[in-house]
Design an enzyme around this catalytic site. Structure first.
Site, PDB file in Angstrom:
ATOM      1  N   ASN A   1      -2.895  -0.523   5.639  1.00 15.03           N
ATOM      2  CA  ASN A   1      -2.237  -1.801   5.377  1.00 15.03           C
ATOM      3  C   ASN A   1      -0.739  -1.659   5.586  1.00 15.03           C
ATOM      4  O   ASN A   1      -0.094  -0.817   4.956  1.00 15.03           O
ATOM      5  CB  ASN A   1      -2.488  -2.229   3.917  1.00 15.03           C
ATOM      6  CG  ASN A   1      -1.931  -3.596   3.598  1.00 15.03           C
ATOM      7  OD1 ASN A   1      -2.513  -4.615   3.971  1.00 15.03           O
ATOM      8  ND2 ASN A   1      -0.776  -3.634   2.932  1.00 15.03           N
ATOM      9  N   GLU A   2      -0.179  -2.454   6.467  1.00 12.81           N
ATOM     10  CA  GLU A   2       1.278  -2.549   6.657  1.00 12.81           C
ATOM     11  C   GLU A   2       1.964  -1.194   6.801  1.00 12.81           C
ATOM     12  O   GLU A   2       2.823  -0.822   5.990  1.00 12.81           O
ATOM     13  CB  GLU A   2       1.917  -3.350   5.515  1.00 12.81           C
ATOM     14  CG  GLU A   2       1.509  -4.804   5.531  1.00 12.81           C
ATOM     15  CD  GLU A   2       2.113  -5.619   4.380  1.00 12.81           C
ATOM     16  OE1 GLU A   2       2.741  -5.024   3.506  1.00 12.81           O
ATOM     17  OE2 GLU A   2       1.935  -6.847   4.373  1.00 12.81           O
TER      18      GLU A   2
ATOM     19  N   CYS B   1       2.612  10.850   3.003  1.00 14.52           N
ATOM     20  CA  CYS B   1       3.386  11.231   4.180  1.00 14.52           C
ATOM     21  C   CYS B   1       2.446  11.246   5.378  1.00 14.52           C
ATOM     22  O   CYS B   1       1.364  11.838   5.312  1.00 14.52           O
ATOM     23  CB  CYS B   1       3.990  12.614   3.945  1.00 14.52           C
ATOM     24  SG  CYS B   1       4.824  13.293   5.381  1.00 14.52           S
TER      25      CYS B   1
ATOM     26  N   TRP C   1       9.035 -11.022  -3.659  1.00 15.45           N
ATOM     27  CA  TRP C   1       9.793  -9.822  -3.296  1.00 15.45           C
ATOM     28  C   TRP C   1      11.167 -10.069  -2.674  1.00 15.45           C
ATOM     29  O   TRP C   1      11.934  -9.117  -2.504  1.00 15.45           O
ATOM     30  CB  TRP C   1       8.961  -8.939  -2.377  1.00 15.45           C
ATOM     31  CG  TRP C   1       8.304  -9.644  -1.245  1.00 15.45           C
ATOM     32  CD1 TRP C   1       7.002 -10.091  -1.225  1.00 15.45           C
ATOM     33  CD2 TRP C   1       8.878 -10.020   0.003  1.00 15.45           C
ATOM     34  NE1 TRP C   1       6.749 -10.712  -0.026  1.00 15.45           N
ATOM     35  CE2 TRP C   1       7.871 -10.680   0.751  1.00 15.45           C
ATOM     36  CE3 TRP C   1      10.138  -9.863   0.586  1.00 15.45           C
ATOM     37  CZ2 TRP C   1       8.088 -11.181   2.032  1.00 15.45           C
ATOM     38  CZ3 TRP C   1      10.358 -10.368   1.858  1.00 15.45           C
ATOM     39  CH2 TRP C   1       9.342 -11.015   2.569  1.00 15.45           C
TER      40      TRP C   1
ATOM     41  N   ARG D   1       2.423   1.858  -4.046  1.00 20.72           N
ATOM     42  CA  ARG D   1       1.508   2.018  -2.906  1.00 20.72           C
ATOM     43  C   ARG D   1       2.203   2.735  -1.758  1.00 20.72           C
ATOM     44  O   ARG D   1       3.400   2.983  -1.828  1.00 20.72           O
ATOM     45  CB  ARG D   1       0.982   0.664  -2.452  1.00 20.72           C
ATOM     46  CG  ARG D   1       2.045  -0.295  -1.944  1.00 20.72           C
ATOM     47  CD  ARG D   1       1.384  -1.583  -1.440  1.00 20.72           C
ATOM     48  NE  ARG D   1       2.400  -2.496  -0.929  1.00 20.72           N
ATOM     49  CZ  ARG D   1       2.140  -3.661  -0.321  1.00 20.72           C
ATOM     50  NH1 ARG D   1       0.879  -4.072  -0.181  1.00 20.72           N
ATOM     51  NH2 ARG D   1       3.106  -4.427   0.130  1.00 20.72           N
TER      52      ARG D   1
ATOM     53  N   GLU E   1       2.524  -7.877  -7.954  1.00 18.07           N
ATOM     54  CA  GLU E   1       2.621  -9.143  -7.218  1.00 18.07           C
ATOM     55  C   GLU E   1       2.184 -10.335  -8.057  1.00 18.07           C
ATOM     56  O   GLU E   1       1.761 -11.350  -7.526  1.00 18.07           O
ATOM     57  CB  GLU E   1       1.799  -9.050  -5.935  1.00 18.07           C
ATOM     58  CG  GLU E   1       2.413  -8.061  -4.939  1.00 18.07           C
ATOM     59  CD  GLU E   1       1.635  -7.957  -3.641  1.00 18.07           C
ATOM     60  OE1 GLU E   1       0.475  -8.440  -3.606  1.00 18.07           O
ATOM     61  OE2 GLU E   1       2.176  -7.393  -2.682  1.00 18.07           O
ATOM     62  N   GLN E   2       2.293 -10.230  -9.357  1.00 15.04           N
ATOM     63  CA  GLN E   2       1.815 -11.335 -10.196  1.00 15.04           C
ATOM     64  C   GLN E   2       2.641 -12.604 -10.016  1.00 15.04           C
ATOM     65  O   GLN E   2       2.173 -13.686 -10.360  1.00 15.04           O
ATOM     66  CB  GLN E   2       1.742 -10.931 -11.661  1.00 15.04           C
ATOM     67  CG  GLN E   2       3.017 -10.479 -12.281  1.00 15.04           C
ATOM     68  CD  GLN E   2       2.800 -10.002 -13.731  1.00 15.04           C
ATOM     69  OE1 GLN E   2       2.980 -10.750 -14.664  1.00 15.04           O
ATOM     70  NE2 GLN E   2       2.391  -8.760 -13.881  1.00 15.04           N
ATOM     71  N   MET E   3       3.834 -12.486  -9.463  1.00 12.24           N
ATOM     72  CA  MET E   3       4.627 -13.688  -9.189  1.00 12.24           C
ATOM     73  C   MET E   3       4.450 -14.153  -7.739  1.00 12.24           C
ATOM     74  O   MET E   3       5.167 -15.047  -7.283  1.00 12.24           O
ATOM     75  CB  MET E   3       6.101 -13.431  -9.496  1.00 12.24           C
ATOM     76  CG  MET E   3       6.407 -13.207 -10.961  1.00 12.24           C
ATOM     77  SD  MET E   3       6.107 -14.681 -11.995  1.00 12.24           S
ATOM     78  CE  MET E   3       7.516 -15.704 -11.516  1.00 12.24           C
ATOM     79  N   HIS E   4       3.540 -13.547  -7.002  1.00 17.57           N
ATOM     80  CA  HIS E   4       3.261 -13.951  -5.623  1.00 17.57           C
ATOM     81  C   HIS E   4       2.188 -15.038  -5.649  1.00 17.57           C
ATOM     82  O   HIS E   4       1.065 -14.810  -6.082  1.00 17.57           O
ATOM     83  CB  HIS E   4       2.771 -12.733  -4.816  1.00 17.57           C
ATOM     84  CG  HIS E   4       2.701 -12.984  -3.344  1.00 17.57           C
ATOM     85  ND1 HIS E   4       1.906 -13.949  -2.785  1.00 17.57           N
ATOM     86  CD2 HIS E   4       3.352 -12.395  -2.322  1.00 17.57           C
ATOM     87  CE1 HIS E   4       2.052 -13.930  -1.472  1.00 17.57           C
ATOM     88  NE2 HIS E   4       2.930 -12.999  -1.175  1.00 17.57           N
TER      89      HIS E   4
ATOM     90  N   GLU F   1      -1.846 -12.233   6.970  1.00 16.31           N
ATOM     91  CA  GLU F   1      -1.370 -12.724   5.683  1.00 16.31           C
ATOM     92  C   GLU F   1      -0.362 -13.840   5.952  1.00 16.31           C
ATOM     93  O   GLU F   1       0.705 -13.588   6.517  1.00 16.31           O
ATOM     94  CB  GLU F   1      -0.708 -11.596   4.866  1.00 16.31           C
ATOM     95  CG  GLU F   1      -1.644 -10.427   4.594  1.00 16.31           C
ATOM     96  CD  GLU F   1      -1.026  -9.349   3.692  1.00 16.31           C
ATOM     97  OE1 GLU F   1       0.072  -9.583   3.155  1.00 16.31           O
ATOM     98  OE2 GLU F   1      -1.638  -8.274   3.566  1.00 16.31           O
TER      99      GLU F   1
END
Lengths: 635, 635, 635
Positions: B143-144, B109, B323, B105, B363-366, B315
């Site tokens: 986003n971010e 630029c 991460w 993601r 992010e499956q482990m989030h 969030e």
């Protein structure tokens, strides 16, 4: 089986006048095998099509007629410089996008079709000339696949092959998008041509993408090897083999091994301890000049599985090497110890690397059995001693191992892709399990996922096996007790969390609520002794809890035939688990002191003392750096 | 104000059949807000111009009609793959010259005009369709920003824009040469077209060059955001916001915030402690499962300033993340604690990330509030508890903070460019000042340089503010006592040492003779207690010395209304300085024990215990991992 | 000789109105030399061919007529920006393949013929204008060759020049293949055009290839320098010099020095201790604000050899610098101490860097004798004090050193290429030998290999000299006792292990059976005290063993006039060896306490106390950070 010794030799490095003397001295040393040829392409074909095989004819004749059996290598690990002119794009590209240059070795990309054709061609020429030569007793294909990080290549050749591989595997692009969960972060593709290799992304790429690239890259190694196998098979009846490297996990050695007859590996105990093992400083110092007491045995047992029972040590460290951060000398006795230990694990041949130390090139500081000017280096006398020991030992057969560990290369790719905690590593986990079995004096088999259930064991450990699927049933049928976890069955083939829950845990009606990873200075204490470190799963469900964390949550849940570990055990905890498992399965343990290891053969119990000092055990005295073959009837 | 809770949700990840059940369960959990859409571009426009909004229409209707207010995100942080075919050069280039690839993601630029136009187009399409939709209560743009080091790009697009930006700023090239001191090392340019981006120079580039590039890059983020603001404003009356990240300092959040209505940030306390904070091992272990006790409050207070009083947590970490180097679980109570702490600092909404853990993708482990297969994860019950707590709390208003810290993003760019000592860091310095105020039980405001003087405080700290200029006067007028230093006012706008001396010190008739930086194991002792570490300035001049180093040279000089610190204080020294400042200004301090923090609201004193154990303070008992809202009239 | 002081000055940085005042203040400070011009190309030639020398004429006139002697620098270390437009490929390419960009300094490749011509042109223009100017007393060519890793370049210009250099050296390609042992790994070339630069190979390249590239790269620096020498010689009678950097070993300073008249170096004691020396934390803290007590002396002695007796300190640290990881201030007295220490070692001139701290550019945090706005920085008073001390000292002459160390740049290239153990480093080894001699109070000479035997010494140390060849005989003739080893004579010119054995050891009828390298936590104890660390050789043969390892194997073997060390000695072992050597040769030792050092002049014994505290020695009291010149007749 009567185990034998051998050596690696490079006739092209030495004046032809010396060959016969070298061969005679090999025989005097008790060596019966010699490996040659695997880096000699520039001498076999100095310019394109200009074949120069006379010198090799004479070398084979000289060595063979001296009584040595020859392993002839295909020289494909070192394509000559002119090949780069023919295929400027044949070299691998690293993850940073650099084309890796000529000037050392392994300068090729496994996906380059032009180079694969050249390899088939040279293999066929060699096969035609020597396939029926009585001195050529076996063939080595290439050398140390994967060494120097050469499995993964980010070249155009690899990219094109990867896209074809994906299209073959997934069919329509929508299937790939679904399988990979590409809806996440809008990563969906409209066609296979849009898929790139998973390097240099802004942040981490989709783990499904990375795992697919690892699978593809492993398949490319298999296909590369197979091309030479197919060229040689019609031309020779001698067995084919490859020499793998320790803790190289980038491709599936079982898959390569399935196309070959014998597995061999290159064993450098002191180099490995220095740069390939997690260990604390005390351990590194205690075994600085011996190597880790389990690392060689681990690979012996692993490659016995890769070779379906037939395996060798192709390169045995004979003294200091040149490539580790620090390169101390083996303690006196260790070269012999390593040789005999391999035999205890079933090696057919142990072959030293190399006969005479090269005075030039990258490995000029790598010891041989002889110094560059021909003095006997310390390893020579130990090789001679090992030959005598083997003669005294006579015919031997490996014993059947009571326990096994599932070893799965793809799990390493999976967990390298998403370790979740910097302390979690697949090899590290499996090695900790292996060490625990060895501390209990057990002989161990490794089993690839595809063969689980073919033999029956008291106990099979399957820690960290990423994808369970139907393997679950094979595991339950293949042993009295299967111990899974941590992280076993945690993902699907396409790197998703299994929707229905984890296969193994489901069987226990248990599930994972949460996963934690821990920094090195933090552990989770287990009631009754020991800790989990690095990785902890929070389980809930109806399974019986056999061990609990200090807070009462489950560490080990289990039912008849299946246990699940909710964390990465430290040594104390592993020992408790193995002891419990032995009770459950009537397995006999032999608890071993530090540095002393035990391996069963049909006729002998072999005790191997990696310590510098003598050890008393079970009424026996084993000297420092020594091996004791105790006949089973010698009580 | 009645604070509320929310959650981030991805309807495109789940079967449509589940949406209504999910919405109902959110309501049951006490959540009233839901954020959607911010990564969905590939589903909204699978191929160029092929708009597919039906599913989003239905998702909005389902969620909205269940009673949830919706934050709708523009999906510009994840342009779909086909966009890369349209603009192959739209991606950022890193400092090593690598084009950052598609497959994760933020692959754009900020300077690419073609992509900016695409972003305006999609924002406009969304605005036209949903700008007046009653369920859409606010909009999130992108986003971010800046996450994954994406602010600085070394692309051709950035180079061309930088040259234009410089020409606009400096006019003739001679002006730039003079401003930057390019006579040094013959770095003078003949035209703007000769200026490169400041990467890959032989040794360090001119700091003026680097600082200008940082300013430019920040301005590009502001302009990128503004383009979407301008597209949406005519189409909706709902407030616009962005979700910033903690300790991302590459662009000026105040400047972006000035174009928006609400500031929100993404709060991951345990991840931040693991990889974004200087701390010793004991601190890391003590707060491993809670996060640093001041890090969240710092950002709450910072983003309250960025949002000009209006701010959210967009969030909120609900369990282990995926991460950080190590990802342990929050202690029981911490998810609730973090939520209520945010409210104590004035958050309007606290929104958890995410509703259900994704079973696929990066992010499956989030963790989410639900496990991938829909069980309640530990965070769910705590969210429910927090909702109850908020209901019991009722209407609240933030209190006025008695003290403030000037926070200046450009100072971070300046000191990152020339830290002079590896231990000196702007955030580290400001955070040490913030911690000192919090140890004294004070509620703190942050003030951007442009707004200093708008409100009056007892005390303003301005450590490390690089460029003072006219800010000096505003500071003196904006408080009873301003404490500057170390390194305050040390450079001009164009990164030169001020010719006339430093503004703040000049006011004291003091000046800097020498600057030293110190390695970690060396400090400079201060008479009476405490040390300076990392950074020390040797002052001389006529100002009154209030604290001296052991060798008698000044550590703190000051006069009515202005003090100057000649070093980076350790904790003991900061505490002394704050105590002295409190005496000077009649400020009331409340010294807090380790891990216990205090925040004032109009109606309540809030006590937040980050320790795992209970704490007694001021006659009150606060449980471990708990928050106490004490009504001001409850004495 | 009457030693003098000077300073580096940049008239182009300051208003012309200040020049005369600056010059007067220099004279007041006791300075008699000023260096100018070495970075001024963009002011001398702002656009191609547009020469602007009026300002320099006036600066020279102003400074010269104030009584200052001028060192005029050629500005070739900083080609102006327009030069990049003329030669886009003139910049060096780093090992990763990045073209190093404009925007700092040293942005050129030594092999670029176009740029070399430009350098000759500008040198000639300067020579024509100022070659006979009476104020120009000497010329500096370029600035700090090799600084910022600029010796090695992987550009096309370097590649083409390397191929020509190889063809010149080796003749037919077969000769190169044989010399390099390219049969190893099939690395044989068919033509010189196939040879690449030795970067980015799959694993390490052939050490012979790397060593040749180092030799070539050094030769390119020599040729680059020589081009300007040849341009200036016909135009001036003033001596030519260059300013080298400490511990820059990438090119052979002796070879460059042979074309010049004076060697100078840039001495930054505190910066060097911080980032260029192996040292434990206690040592770093003890000498944090003084620098290592032997590092400056080492370079003084080394550059005295490079300058064939004539040498200066061209840049002397006057306060904190800007470039080390941490930049503390010198303790009071150290600037004077460093200046006088240089004089004790025979410096003709000590010149401070720089007069006034620049308020702009990369070095704006680098202290000068004045602050940016003209206050006297702490260094100014110490410079004045040093001038007074020198005036008091009067005429001095260096004494003859009784001992010498062979210093060989090529050995550093060899051992960097194949260190064999991470702890082995050539400079580290030589420096440990130098320190040992200094602990024994000896004055030391360095001797390049080519000049061994020209002067006679009691003792010559030749540790780690890679290639011995005929040097062995010169060594034996040049001293009463030569101590070789470890690793002396270990390779041939073409990086092969000498076939006949090592020259030095052969003389002893001894040979090396095995070489080990050790990690930091492991040493080999020597009977009677001390250890070998990092590197150990197992010797056997007939030579007399003078020191043995604990296991009885030889540590030091020797015969009349030649000893060989079989390991890298720690401090205790070095002290034992030097003491034994002194007995053997009737050399008088003066054992020194920590931090106190001694240097003989013809008329004086000079005692230099790097400690912060006073030291009593030999009936003398030396204050902390002080220097004592004791007249030889003052007993």
């Amino acid at each position: 089986m009567k185990p034998e010794l051998g050596v690696c030799y490079y006739p092209e490095h030495w004046p032809e006048a010396n060959w016969a003397k070298d061969a005679a001295r090999m025989i005097e040393t008790g060596l019966t095998w010699v490996r040659i040829g695997e880096f000699a392409w520039s001498r076999l074909e100095p310019t394109p099509g200009n074949l120069q095989f006379d010198w090799l004819d004479r070398a084979i004749e000289t060595l063979g007629s001296a009584g040595l059996k020859i392993v002839l290598g295909t020289p494909t690990a070192t394509p000559p410089r002119w090949m780069m002119d023919k295929f400027p794009d044949m070299r691998a590209v690293d993850a940073e996008g650099h084309l890796r240059k000529f000037g050392s070795r392994r300068h090729y990309c496994f996906s380059h079709v032009g180079y694969i054709d050249e390899c088939k061609r040279i293999a066929q020429i060699l096969g035609q000339r020597y396939g029926r030569n009585p001195h050529i007793a076996t063939w080595q294909i290439d050398n140390e696949y994967g060494c120097h990080d050469t499995t993964l290549s980010y070249s155009d050749a690899a990219l094109n092959a990867f896209r074809r591989w994906l299209a073959d595997r997934y069919g329509p692009i929508e299937a790939l998008n679904t399988a990979w969960g590409n809806v996440f972060w809008s990563m969906e593709y409209n066609s296979f041509d849009q898929i790139e290799l998973p390097n240099q992304t802004v942040t981490e790429p989709n783990p499904a993408h990375v795992l697919a690239f690892h699978r593809f890259s492993s398949d490319q190694v298999v296909a590369f090897n197979k091309a030479q196998v197919d060229a040689l098979r019609p031309l020779t009846d001698a067995p084919l083999l490859h020499n793998y490297m320790g803790r190289v996990l980038d491709f599936d050695h079982f898959d390569v091994g399935d196309d070959l007859d014998i597995a061999t590996w290159d064993s450098y105990p002191i180099g490995f301890l220095s740069d390939r093992l997690e260990a604390d400083e005390a351990h590194r110092v205690a075994f600085l000049q011996q190597g880790d007491p389990d690392m060689q045995a681990f690979h012996h047992d692993l490659y016995r599985a890769v070779g379906r029972g037939r395996w060798w040590v192709m390169e045995q460290q004979p003294g200091p090497v040149n490539w580790a951060p620090y390169n101390p000398a083996p303690l006196p006795g260790m070269v012999r110890l390593w040789s005999l230990e391999a035999v205890a694990h079933g090696a057919e041949v142990v072959s030293y690397f190399r006969w005479r130390q090269a005075p030039f090139g990258q490995e000029q500081m790598h010891t041989g059995l002889l110094t560059p000017n021909g003095h006997g280096a310390p390893g020579l006398a130990e090789a001679r001693q090992a030959a005598d020991d083997l003669a005294a030992l006579g015919e031997v057969q490996p014993a059947r191992a009571p326990v096994a560990i599932v070893f799965d290369y793809a799990s390493n790719w999976a967990w390298t892709t998403q370790p979740q905690g910097a302390g979690f590593d697949y090899f590290r986990l499996v090695f900790s399990a292996y060490r625990a079995l060895r501390r209990a004096g057990l002989s161990v088999d490794f089993v690839p996922p595809a063969k689980v259930g073919e033999k029956h064991y008291y106990l099979i450990l399957a820690p960290g096996v990423a994808v369970l699927g139907s393997l679950e049933q094979q595991l339950l049928q293949g042993c009295d007790l299967a111990i899974m976890g941590p992280r076993t069955g945690a993902i699907t083939e396409d790197y998703q969390i299994p929707h229905a829950g984890r296969p193994g845990l489901d069987h226990l009606s248990s599930h994972v609520d949460l996963i934690e990873t821990l920094p090195p200075q933090v552990v989770r204490t287990v009631d009754g002794g020991g800790n989990a470190e690095h990785w902890v799963e929070h389980l809930s469900g109806e399974a019986k809890t056999k061990l609990s964390f200090a807070d009462g949550t489950p560490m080990l849940q289990g039912d008849a035939g299946l246990w699940y570990l909710a964390g990465f055990p430290d040594e104390t905890l592993w020992d408790r688990v193995i002891t419990m498992a032995a009770k459950e399965t009537d397995l006999t343990l032999h608890m071993m002191p530090a540095g002393l290891r035990r391996r069963e053969m049909q006729s002998h119990e072999v005790l191997i003392n990696y310590n510098a000092h003598p050890i008393s055990w079970n009424g026996l005295q084993i000297e420092g750096c020594d091996v004791l073959f105790r006949k089973h009837d010698s009580h």
